[in-house]
Design an enzyme around this catalytic site. Structure first.
Site, PDB file in Angstrom:
ATOM      1  N   GLU A  38       0.673  -1.414  -0.043  1.00  0.00           N
ATOM      2  CA  GLU A  38       0.022   0.173   0.027  1.00  0.00           C
ATOM      3  C   GLU A  38       0.844   1.337  -0.288  1.00  0.00           C
ATOM      4  OE1 GLU A  38      -1.927   0.360   3.739  1.00  0.00           O
ATOM      5  OE2 GLU A  38      -3.444   1.558   3.192  1.00  0.00           O
ATOM      6  N   LYS A 109      -9.574   1.995  -1.933  1.00  0.00           N
ATOM      7  CA  LYS A 109      -9.807   1.574  -0.290  1.00  0.00           C
ATOM      8  C   LYS A 109     -11.048   1.976   0.080  1.00  0.00           C
ATOM      9  CE  LYS A 109      -7.019   0.815   3.774  1.00  0.00           C
ATOM     10  NZ  LYS A 109      -5.829   0.948   4.528  1.00  0.00           N
ATOM     11  N   CYS A 141      -5.082  -3.128   2.587  1.00  0.00           N
ATOM     12  CA  CYS A 141      -4.739  -3.264   4.261  1.00  0.00           C
ATOM     13  C   CYS A 141      -5.911  -3.482   4.924  1.00  0.00           C
ATOM     14  CB  CYS A 141      -3.835  -2.014   4.487  1.00  0.00           C
ATOM     15  SG  CYS A 141      -2.827  -2.111   5.963  1.00  0.00           S
ATOM     16  N   VAL A 168       0.252  -2.659  10.523  1.00  0.00           N
ATOM     17  CA  VAL A 168       0.776  -2.154  11.815  1.00  0.00           C
ATOM     18  C   VAL A 168       0.273  -2.966  12.988  1.00  0.00           C
ATOM     19  CG1 VAL A 168       1.579   0.043  11.084  1.00  0.00           C
ATOM     20  CG2 VAL A 168      -0.865  -0.121  11.836  1.00  0.00           C
TER      21      VAL A 168
END
Ligand code: ACM
Length: 270
Positions: A38, A109, A141, A168
């Site tokens: 991404e 997205k 993501c 993350v």
């Protein structure tokens, strides 16, 4: 078909440098579909909307798509890469599919993560891209957190979940294995590594890029320390077998009339 990922450590704001590095690594592979992370060209942690405005690119005429077009043609690659996209007056966190022959499709997205909501517009549709080799279901993501996304992509015919990421949270890679199992599809997650520090903001990306099989097999994967380009041969037709046992079919065993709360927002009262 041959499919894999390019796991990268991008530098915020250094688009030319990031693209040049990706191109030089892609020179090592040919005849494959390769997924990049991404926002691989710009980096992730925008401090404000002005930074996004100055770094976002139009597709297909922007620098990143033009440069990747050359390497895709030269090495017979189909690429999927994450980019900050300017479209009209709006800004999207997008994934571009670029075939070796120059065909381009864009997914914007839908499920924006955290500060992305401050700057980006949310996409409004889910997308399956028909390519000569396979049907690609597009996620970016944090779209992983909604199992409905992967299910709908599967119901629309996706054989491979293609997942550019800047993960993350520590659960994304494991969750993607589950998405593959519950839908009987392949998955490719291309993640970032490294820490991005922008003033008081910082994020560490968790690597662990992977190609997953329809029964959750880890076909090839990367660690969390280094840039990595890995490609594996898959038989995409395995994703068309939805029989978990001789009497259980992932899609036909569903009872959609029991799932109607899914079409309302928020929690159901009953
Ligand atoms: C994310 O959606 N980049 C965590």
């Amino acid at each position: 078909m041959r499919i894999g990922f390019l796991q990268l450590r991008s530098k915020f704001g250094e688009t030319k440098q990031n693209v040049k590095k990706a191109v030089s690594l892609l020179n090592r592979v040919s005849d494959a579909t390769v997924v990049l992370p991404e926002l691989f060209n710009t980096g992730y942690l925008f401090k404000n909307r002005q930074e996004l405005v100055s770094l976002a690119e139009r597709v297909p005429e922007g620098y990143t798509t033009s440069e990747l077009k050359k390497i895709a043609k030269k090495k017979n690659l189909n690429l999927v890469f994450g980019i900050a996209q300017k479209s009209g007056k709006k800004f999207y966190n997008s994934a571009v599919y670029l075939s070796s022959k120059g065909k381009i499709e864009v997914y914007q997205k839908v499920h924006l993560f955290d500060r992305e909501k401050l700057f980006f517009n949310a996409g409004k549709s889910l997308k399956v891209i028909s390519t000569p080799e396979a049907k690609l279901g597009m996620l970016i993501c944090f779209d992983w957190i909604m199992p409905e996304v992967s299910r709908v992509l599967t119901l629309k015919g996706a054989q491979i979940l293609v997942h550019p990421a800047n993960l993350v949270l520590p659960w994304g890679q494991a969750a993607m294995k589950t998405r593959c199992v519950e839908n009987g599809v392949f998955g490719v997650t291309a993640n970032r590594i490294g820490t991005e520090r922008r003033g008081t903001l910082n994020l560490t990306f968790t690597g662990g890029s992977q190609v997953i099989g329809p029964r959750g097999e880890s076909l090839v994967f990367a660690g969390d320390r280094s840039e990595s380009l890995k490609v594996v041969e898959i038989n995409v037709e395995e994703a068309d077998n939805k029989n978990i046992t001789s009497t259980n079919h992932i899609l036909n065993d569903r009872f959609p009339t029991l799932y109607t709360p899914l079409i309302r927002k928020g929690r159901s009262k009953k």
